[in-house]
Design an enzyme around this catalytic site. Structure first.
Site, PDB file in Angstrom:
ATOM      1  N   HIS A 256       0.812  -1.390  -0.066  1.00 39.04           N
ATOM      2  CA  HIS A 256      -0.198  -0.049   0.066  1.00 39.04           C
ATOM      3  C   HIS A 256       1.122   1.622  -0.323  1.00 39.04           C
ATOM      4  CE1 HIS A 256       0.824   0.762   4.496  1.00 39.04           C
ATOM      5  NE2 HIS A 256       1.126  -0.724   3.944  1.00 39.04           N
ATOM      6  N   ASP A 257       0.150   1.794  -0.434  1.00 39.15           N
ATOM      7  CA  ASP A 257       0.612   3.331  -0.804  1.00 39.15           C
ATOM      8  C   ASP A 257       2.062   3.841  -1.257  1.00 39.15           C
ATOM      9  OD1 ASP A 257      -1.091   4.307   0.587  1.00 39.15           O
ATOM     10  OD2 ASP A 257      -0.645   3.523   2.266  1.00 39.15           O
TER      11      ASP A 257
ATOM     12  N   GLY B 220       4.670  -1.116   2.801  1.00 45.38           N
ATOM     13  CA  GLY B 220       3.957   0.449   2.399  1.00 45.38           C
ATOM     14  C   GLY B 220       4.665   1.449   2.419  1.00 45.38           C
TER      15      GLY B 220
END
Length: 262
Positions: free
Chosen positions: A121-122, A139
């Protein structure tokens, strides 16, 4: 002739260009958008608020756009954006972003992503990146253009990987990696300048000499990081041809928040 296999399950709300090809038993969700010329192999799941650009090749058995592996994720409408002309080999997992960051995981253009790669994520990836088999990004990782990441390498959350750097096989990355450097190992160590990569990209001998001097200032003369940065900035005055390279390095060092690989 339809380019979508009869056994594929495509939500009617998905936005697919008429030239998109989808293989057998692949599932495409309602919020997915796919650009012209992209091919998606069999047995893939493309879900979430995922946008995929033009002329990508997504091989079989990929999970693209699943929710993040973050216990704080609470169903926010976060997304994943993939650019153009990327090759994504088998068994990769790309997750959407989270509300704790930009909310979007981004992959740029012309990247070569090999089997079993995980992009959490991200993460924010640039262009022309090569990630070998089983490379894993935690992440919030940022990866610059033209980076090469060796197989079985793990990069911890929030690390920054500078443009034109190379990370060797089975490395543990727990510090930021400055541009142009070759690093590997556990603990991570800087081995030198990515000369092979720079020459392949037609860097001039003058630019390469300036980059080698930056390496010396950072790693060979016992300077503090602050003193090394002062001397690196001066290189732009003595070697104007390398001014953009100096600016890239100084900009990276000014934002390095995890310490730099030594």
């Amino acid at each position: 002739m339809s380019l979508i296999h009869a056994t594929a399950v495509v939500d009617p709300a998905a936005e697919l260009d008429s030239t998109v090809s989808i293989g057998a038993f692949t599932v495409v969700g309602a919020h997915v958008k796919v650009g012209a010329g992209t091919t998606i192999g069999p047995h893939c799941v493309i879900e979430g608020h995922t946008t995929i650009g033009r002329d990508n090749r997504i091989f079989q058995f990929n999970s693209i756009g699943a929710i993040s592996q973050d216990k704080k994720y609470a169903g926010e409408p976060c997304g994943l954006e993939i650019g153009d002309r990327n090759t994504i080999r088998e068994f990769c997992t790309f997750n959407i972003g989270t509300a704790q960051d930009a909310g979007v995981t981004r992959v740029g253009n012309d990247n070569w992503i090999m089997a079993y790669v995980h992009i959490a994520h991200d993460c924010q990836l640039g262009n022309q990146i090569t990630m070998a088999n089983n490379a894993t990004l935690g992440g919030h990782v940022k990866v610059g253009d033209w980076v090469t990441i060796g197989g079985l390498t793990g990069i911890l959350q929030r690390m920054n990987i500078g443009a034109h750097s190379m990370i060797g096989f089975a490395s543990h990355v727990g510090q930021d990696v400055p541009p142009y450097m070759v690093v590997d190992g556990h603990p991570l160590s800087v081995r030198g300048v990515n000369l092979v990569g720079l020459r392949r990209r037609d860097f001039s001998s003058v630019r390469i000499a300036a980059i080698r001097e930056m390496h010396k200032l950072l790693y060979r003369q016992g300077k503090t990081l602050a003193d090394a940065r002062v001397d690196i900035v001066r290189l732009a005055e003595t070697t104007p041809e390398a001014a953009a390279d100096v600016a890239l390095m100084d900009g990276f060092l000014s934002q390095a928040s995890n310490g730099i690989a030594r």
